[in-house]
Scaffold this motif. Sequence first.
Motif, PDB file in Angstrom:
ATOM      1  N   PHE A 124      53.568  42.050  39.874  1.00  0.00           N
ATOM      2  CA  PHE A 124      54.250  41.072  40.051  1.00  0.00           C
ATOM      3  C   PHE A 124      53.764  39.856  39.228  1.00  0.00           C
ATOM      4  O   PHE A 124      54.457  38.629  39.408  1.00  0.00           O
ATOM      5  CB  PHE A 124      54.634  40.909  41.017  1.00  0.00           C
ATOM      6  N   LYS A 125      52.779  39.618  39.487  1.00  0.00           N
ATOM      7  CA  LYS A 125      51.859  38.266  39.744  1.00  0.00           C
ATOM      8  C   LYS A 125      51.407  38.029  38.401  1.00  0.00           C
ATOM      9  O   LYS A 125      51.716  36.326  37.612  1.00  0.00           O
ATOM     10  CB  LYS A 125      50.368  38.545  40.388  1.00  0.00           C
ATOM     11  N   LEU A 126      51.281  39.234  37.219  1.00  0.00           N
ATOM     12  CA  LEU A 126      51.555  39.052  36.137  1.00  0.00           C
ATOM     13  C   LEU A 126      51.999  38.278  34.903  1.00  0.00           C
ATOM     14  O   LEU A 126      52.085  37.391  34.362  1.00  0.00           O
ATOM     15  CB  LEU A 126      50.541  40.107  35.420  1.00  0.00           C
ATOM     16  N   ASN A 127      53.657  39.216  36.018  1.00  0.00           N
ATOM     17  CA  ASN A 127      54.617  38.700  35.377  1.00  0.00           C
ATOM     18  C   ASN A 127      55.196  37.483  35.572  1.00  0.00           C
ATOM     19  O   ASN A 127      55.630  36.291  35.102  1.00  0.00           O
ATOM     20  CB  ASN A 127      56.045  39.276  36.221  1.00  0.00           C
ATOM     21  N   VAL A 146      48.648  35.967  27.848  1.00  0.00           N
ATOM     22  CA  VAL A 146      49.011  36.608  28.740  1.00  0.00           C
ATOM     23  C   VAL A 146      50.181  38.411  28.576  1.00  0.00           C
ATOM     24  O   VAL A 146      49.814  39.581  28.855  1.00  0.00           O
ATOM     25  CB  VAL A 146      49.891  35.715  29.620  1.00  0.00           C
ATOM     26  N   ASN A 147      50.598  37.917  27.567  1.00  0.00           N
ATOM     27  CA  ASN A 147      51.512  39.068  26.734  1.00  0.00           C
ATOM     28  C   ASN A 147      50.791  39.747  26.611  1.00  0.00           C
ATOM     29  O   ASN A 147      50.945  41.580  26.792  1.00  0.00           O
ATOM     30  CB  ASN A 147      51.972  38.764  25.801  1.00  0.00           C
ATOM     31  N   SER A 148      49.682  40.092  25.884  1.00  0.00           N
ATOM     32  CA  SER A 148      48.445  41.283  26.042  1.00  0.00           C
ATOM     33  C   SER A 148      47.635  41.455  26.978  1.00  0.00           C
ATOM     34  O   SER A 148      47.848  42.889  26.568  1.00  0.00           O
ATOM     35  CB  SER A 148      47.953  40.804  24.820  1.00  0.00           C
ATOM     36  N   GLY A 193      43.650  37.789  41.321  1.00  0.00           N
ATOM     37  CA  GLY A 193      42.406  38.711  41.721  1.00  0.00           C
ATOM     38  C   GLY A 193      42.742  39.151  43.182  1.00  0.00           C
ATOM     39  O   GLY A 193      42.345  40.215  43.653  1.00  0.00           O
ATOM     40  N   SER A 194      43.389  38.286  43.454  1.00  0.00           N
ATOM     41  CA  SER A 194      43.743  39.014  44.931  1.00  0.00           C
ATOM     42  C   SER A 194      44.914  39.752  45.245  1.00  0.00           C
ATOM     43  O   SER A 194      45.536  40.552  45.960  1.00  0.00           O
ATOM     44  CB  SER A 194      44.637  38.115  45.844  1.00  0.00           C
ATOM     45  N   ALA A 195      44.956  40.530  43.824  1.00  0.00           N
ATOM     46  CA  ALA A 195      46.932  41.547  44.191  1.00  0.00           C
ATOM     47  C   ALA A 195      45.712  42.995  44.929  1.00  0.00           C
ATOM     48  O   ALA A 195      44.772  43.222  44.045  1.00  0.00           O
ATOM     49  CB  ALA A 195      46.370  41.782  43.050  1.00  0.00           C
ATOM     50  N   SER A 196      46.570  43.143  45.950  1.00  0.00           N
ATOM     51  CA  SER A 196      46.391  44.107  46.439  1.00  0.00           C
ATOM     52  C   SER A 196      46.509  46.156  46.116  1.00  0.00           C
ATOM     53  O   SER A 196      46.078  46.890  45.906  1.00  0.00           O
ATOM     54  CB  SER A 196      46.998  44.732  47.644  1.00  0.00           C
ATOM     55  N   SER A 197      47.619  45.903  44.958  1.00  0.00           N
ATOM     56  CA  SER A 197      48.218  47.241  44.061  1.00  0.00           C
ATOM     57  C   SER A 197      48.177  47.033  42.997  1.00  0.00           C
ATOM     58  O   SER A 197      48.230  45.755  42.477  1.00  0.00           O
ATOM     59  CB  SER A 197      49.157  46.994  44.846  1.00  0.00           C
ATOM     60  N   PHE A 198      48.299  47.406  41.993  1.00  0.00           N
ATOM     61  CA  PHE A 198      49.070  47.940  40.709  1.00  0.00           C
ATOM     62  C   PHE A 198      49.873  47.405  40.620  1.00  0.00           C
ATOM     63  O   PHE A 198      50.548  46.143  39.886  1.00  0.00           O
ATOM     64  CB  PHE A 198      48.981  49.219  40.667  1.00  0.00           C
ATOM     65  N   MET A 248      53.037  24.961  33.842  1.00  0.00           N
ATOM     66  CA  MET A 248      51.772  25.156  33.026  1.00  0.00           C
ATOM     67  C   MET A 248      50.593  25.521  34.934  1.00  0.00           C
ATOM     68  O   MET A 248      49.421  25.881  35.182  1.00  0.00           O
ATOM     69  CB  MET A 248      50.625  24.196  32.154  1.00  0.00           C
ATOM     70  N   HIS A 249      50.808  23.630  35.728  1.00  0.00           N
ATOM     71  CA  HIS A 249      50.110  24.297  36.604  1.00  0.00           C
ATOM     72  C   HIS A 249      50.474  24.931  37.534  1.00  0.00           C
ATOM     73  O   HIS A 249      49.599  25.996  38.386  1.00  0.00           O
ATOM     74  CB  HIS A 249      50.370  22.637  37.718  1.00  0.00           C
ATOM     75  N   ASP A 250      51.372  25.303  37.910  1.00  0.00           N
ATOM     76  CA  ASP A 250      52.171  26.876  38.409  1.00  0.00           C
ATOM     77  C   ASP A 250      52.077  28.075  37.680  1.00  0.00           C
ATOM     78  O   ASP A 250      51.491  29.181  38.824  1.00  0.00           O
ATOM     79  CB  ASP A 250      53.886  27.064  38.560  1.00  0.00           C
ATOM     80  N   SER A 251      51.424  28.407  36.435  1.00  0.00           N
ATOM     81  CA  SER A 251      50.755  29.702  35.708  1.00  0.00           C
ATOM     82  C   SER A 251      49.540  29.162  35.633  1.00  0.00           C
ATOM     83  O   SER A 251      48.343  30.302  36.153  1.00  0.00           O
ATOM     84  CB  SER A 251      51.689  29.396  33.750  1.00  0.00           C
ATOM     85  N   ILE A 252      48.530  28.150  35.994  1.00  0.00           N
ATOM     86  CA  ILE A 252      47.581  28.699  36.470  1.00  0.00           C
ATOM     87  C   ILE A 252      47.118  28.726  37.934  1.00  0.00           C
ATOM     88  O   ILE A 252      45.879  29.859  38.317  1.00  0.00           O
ATOM     89  CB  ILE A 252      46.979  26.763  36.436  1.00  0.00           C
ATOM     90  N   SER A 253      47.822  28.439  38.414  1.00  0.00           N
ATOM     91  CA  SER A 253      47.733  28.981  40.259  1.00  0.00           C
ATOM     92  C   SER A 253      47.919  30.140  40.332  1.00  0.00           C
ATOM     93  O   SER A 253      47.656  31.017  41.067  1.00  0.00           O
ATOM     94  CB  SER A 253      48.868  28.228  41.101  1.00  0.00           C
ATOM     95  N   GLN A 254      48.733  30.757  39.263  1.00  0.00           N
ATOM     96  CA  GLN A 254      49.156  31.732  39.250  1.00  0.00           C
ATOM     97  C   GLN A 254      48.011  33.118  38.910  1.00  0.00           C
ATOM     98  O   GLN A 254      47.789  33.742  39.715  1.00  0.00           O
ATOM     99  CB  GLN A 254      50.436  33.187  38.604  1.00  0.00           C
ATOM    100  N   ILE A 255      47.801  32.539  37.935  1.00  0.00           N
ATOM    101  CA  ILE A 255      46.219  33.004  37.364  1.00  0.00           C
ATOM    102  C   ILE A 255      45.443  33.183  38.464  1.00  0.00           C
ATOM    103  O   ILE A 255      44.602  34.232  38.470  1.00  0.00           O
ATOM    104  CB  ILE A 255      46.003  32.306  36.546  1.00  0.00           C
ATOM    105  N   TRP A 256      44.951  31.647  39.254  1.00  0.00           N
ATOM    106  CA  TRP A 256      43.886  31.835  39.993  1.00  0.00           C
ATOM    107  C   TRP A 256      44.063  33.363  40.891  1.00  0.00           C
ATOM    108  O   TRP A 256      43.193  33.229  42.283  1.00  0.00           O
ATOM    109  CB  TRP A 256      44.064  30.905  41.287  1.00  0.00           C
TER     110      TRP A 256
END
Length: 83
Positions: free
Chosen positions: A25-28, A78-80, A15-20, A4-12
């Motif tokens: 990848f980050k959402l995955n 997340v899946n939605s 916004g830094s994704a530079s491309s679609f 859960m901590h790792d997923s929260i870190s990924q969510i933060w």
Amino acid sequence: MNSMHDSISQIWHLGSASSFKSLQFKLNGVQTYVSSALTDEEDCLDMFEDVMDGKIKRRVRDKTQKLEHVTSVALALVNSLYI
């Protein structure tokens, strides 16, 4: 809980994704960590399966089931979002 901590870190960092493709990848990654947390919760419940019924077992089961419900909702969200 680490998942859960790792997923929260990924969510933060979404916004830094530079491309679609980077966003996908980050959402995955978020999806993977939340799924892993759900599995961890189920494994926790399984460990108490052979324990004699009692107050502690009920408390652990109740807390874990509530956490499992919240995690399931988080995974559905997340899946939605998944593109």
